[in-house]
Write an enzyme that holds these catalytic residues in place. Structure first.
Site, PDB file in Angstrom:
ATOM      1  CB  CYS A 111      55.916  33.058  51.722  1.00 42.26           C
ATOM      2  SG  CYS A 111      57.464  32.615  52.502  1.00 42.26           S
ATOM      3  CB  CYS A 114      57.247  35.820  53.782  1.00 40.39           C
ATOM      4  SG  CYS A 114      58.154  35.054  52.435  1.00 40.39           S
TER       5      CYS A 114
END
Length: 193
Positions: A111, A114
Site C-alpha cells: 500500500c 501506508c
C-alpha cells in the site's frame, strides 16, 4: 559502511563537472563527526580544498550539536510491529492496566499510502512519547479474524484504543499531512475526555 568506504564513495563527487553542481562542493548526509574529520583530512592531503573551509567543517563537526537544540527527546520512534493475535491482546491488556492509549496503524507493504504515512506517524509518536504507544500491523502477516475483529475495512487505517476498546479511527486515503493532523486531533480529543 566503514569510514574508508564512505570516503571512496564520495570521491567521484569531487571530480564531477556539472553546471548544476560546483566541483568545489561535496554533498553528504547522516555522517558522523569522525567521518567528517576523516574527509577533511583527506581533502587537505589532496589539496582540493583550502585550509580555512576544512577547519570550519572540522570545528563544527567536533562541537556535536547546535546550541539550544533539545536533544533529549527523539525525533521519531519506530512503530512497534504486532505479528499475531496473542501479541495484540497482550498489548491491549498492558495498555489497559497502565491506563495508556494506544495508536495502531493497520497497513500493508504493498500500500503506497501506508508506506508514505508510516514515517510521518513515527515522528508523531515521538511527540506523544511515552504517554501514547504507537504500533503497526501488516494485515497480510496477521490472521484475517484479527483484522475483522478490529473492524478494518480500508488501508491505511489508524485506530486509537483505550480501556480495551476502540475509541477512534482515521482512514488515511488522503494526503499524509492531513491524516497526521486528524490522528493528532483524535489523540488530543481522547486526552480531553
Amino acid at each position: 559502511m566503514s569510514d574508508a568506504a564512505r570516503l571512496v564513495a564520495i570521491s567521484p563527487l569531487q571530480s564531477l563537472k556539472s553546471p548544476y553542481l560546483p566541483s568545489t562542493r561535496v554533498v553528504f548526509s547522516s555522517c558522523g563527526s569522525r567521518f567528517v574529520s576523516d574527509l577533511c583530512d583527506s581533502l587537505k592531503r589532496q589539496g582540493n580544498v583550502d585550509g580555512g573551509r576544512v577547519k570550519a567543517i572540522t570545528n563544527s563537526s567536533q562541537q556535536g550539536s547546535i546550541q539550544g537544540l533539545d536533544t533529549s527527546s527523539p525525533v521519531s520512534i519506530e512503530l512497534k510491529p504486532i505479528l499475531n493475535e496473542t501479541q495484540f491482546d497482550r498489548m491491549i491488556a498492558e495498555a489497559e492496566q497502565l491506563e495508556e492509549s494506544v495508536v495502531i496503524l493497520w497497513m500493508a507493504k504493498w500500500c503506497r499510502k501506508c508506506i508514505y504515512l508510516k514515517p510521518k506517524l513515527e515522528k508523531l509518536a515521538a511527540d506523544y512519547h511515552p504517554r501514547v504507544k504507537f504500533y503497526c500491523i501488516d494485515v497480510n502477516n496477521v490472521p484475517y479474524k484479527l483484522v475483522v475483529r478490529a473492524g478494518v475495512m480500508k488501508m491505511p487505517t489508524i485506530q486509537l484504543w483505550k480501556d480495551s476498546k476502540k475509541h477512534g479511527e482515521v482512514i488515511g486515503g488522503h494526503k499524509a499531512y492531513l491524516v497526521v493532523s486528524e490522528v493528532r486531533d483524535m489523540i488530543e480529543g481522547e486526552d480531553e475526555s
